[in-house]
Design an enzyme around this catalytic site. Structure first.
Site, PDB file in Angstrom:
ATOM      1  CD  GLU A  37      -2.338   1.417   2.796  1.00 41.67           C
ATOM      2  OE1 GLU A  37      -2.634   0.408   3.450  1.00 41.67           O
ATOM      3  OE2 GLU A  37      -2.509   2.571   3.219  1.00 41.67           O
ATOM      4  NE  ARG A  41       0.245   8.263   5.103  1.00 46.21           N
ATOM      5  CZ  ARG A  41       0.315   7.464   6.148  1.00 46.21           C
ATOM      6  NH1 ARG A  41       1.295   7.608   7.024  1.00 46.21           N
ATOM      7  NH2 ARG A  41      -0.564   6.527   6.336  1.00 46.21           N
ATOM      8  CE  LYS A 125      -5.669   2.369   7.244  1.00 48.99           C
ATOM      9  NZ  LYS A 125      -4.430   2.659   6.513  1.00 48.99           N
TER      10      LYS A 125
HETATM   11  C1  3PG Z   1      -1.410   3.632   8.050  1.00 48.52           C
HETATM   12  O1  3PG Z   1      -1.590   4.555   7.287  1.00 48.52           O
HETATM   13  O2  3PG Z   1      -1.966   2.551   7.907  1.00 48.52           O
HETATM   14  C2  3PG Z   1      -0.549   3.866   9.239  1.00 48.52           C
HETATM   15  O3  3PG Z   1       0.163   5.034   9.141  1.00 48.52           O
HETATM   16  C3  3PG Z   1       0.364   2.737   9.542  1.00 48.52           C
HETATM   17  O4  3PG Z   1       0.669   2.868  10.882  1.00 48.52           O
HETATM   18  P1  3PG Z   1       2.068   2.421  11.505  1.00 48.52           P
HETATM   19  O5  3PG Z   1       3.086   3.416  11.055  1.00 48.52           O
HETATM   20  O6  3PG Z   1       1.853   2.493  12.999  1.00 48.52           O
HETATM   21  O7  3PG Z   1       2.375   1.037  11.031  1.00 48.52           O
END
Ligand code: 3PG
Length: 203
Positions: A37, A41, A125
């Site tokens: 994924e 950003r 999600k």
């Molecule tokens: C996402 O967008 O799914 C999160 O930023 C992932 O979170 P993590 O950095 O705690 O794994």
């Protein structure tokens, strides 16, 4: 295709330099995780999607952090084969559906899960997972809403991923720990392959 059943751990990737996109995707495939994924950003994200789609066709390529209808369209035009959003609004849900590719709308409350189910979507999600109740929340939701299936992300680490994956309503978990920024910047693809291999073994 269900975006929940591609891999046990979905790498959530932030790319700053498009030149790192293809070797990074290859490192994940080599490690045994043929999916990612790529988050929208950074300014590099769409170009990174285009490069991976063109050069690593064997990976299931998703776009994440999709928060506007325009981003959903742009990501699919750039080659994304599935879409993930951190949360969900009616307009975004309609736009995700209009793209025609599989998608995981973000939810973190029971009412949001119900709204997504009402729209005919059963896969979503759960974000931010740890901050929103983690495995205890998912266990509780499985009682009244067993048809909802989740990809929890946000705060999940190798030590906690198995607890999530053991739940009947979890298809996969997502996380950024597989693709650390320092490893990407250093071009340490061997380290990323190793992390991917360890995560693949959780499935
Ligand atoms: C996402 O967008 O799914 C999160 O930023 C992932 O979170 P993590 O950095 O705690 O794994």
């Amino acid at each position: 295709m269900s975006a929940l059943d591609l891999v046990p751990v979905l790498p959530v990737v932030v790319i700053d330099d498009p030149a790192t996109a293809v070797p990074l995707a290859r490192a994940l495939v080599d490690g045994g995780l043929p999916a990612l994924e790529l988050t929208l950003r950074t300014p590099a994200a769409l170009e990174a999607l285009r490069r991976i789609a063109a050069e690593v066709p064997e990976i299931a390529l998703g776009a994440g952090t999709v928060v506007t209808p325009a981003q959903a369209e742009a990501a699919v035009a750039a080659g994304a084969g599935f879409l993930v959003s951190p949360g969900c609004t009616p307009d975004l849900l309609a736009a995700l559906r209009d793209t025609g590719v599989p998608f995981l709308p973000g939810t973190s409350t029971v009412s949001e899960v119900m709204a997504v189910l009402e729209a005919g979507v059963t896969e979503m999600k759960f974000f931010p997972a740890e901050a929103s109740g983690g495995t205890a929340y998912l266990r509780a939701v499985a009682g009244p809403l067993p048809q909802a299936r989740f990809c929890p992300t946000g705060g999940i680490r190798p030590a906690t991923a198995p607890d999530y994956l053991a739940l009947p309503n979890v298809g996969c978990v997502g996380g950024t720990w597989l693709t650390p920024a320092d490893a990407i910047a250093a071009g340490d693809w061997a380290r990323i392959s190793t992390l991917a291999g360890e995560a693949a073994a959780l499935g």
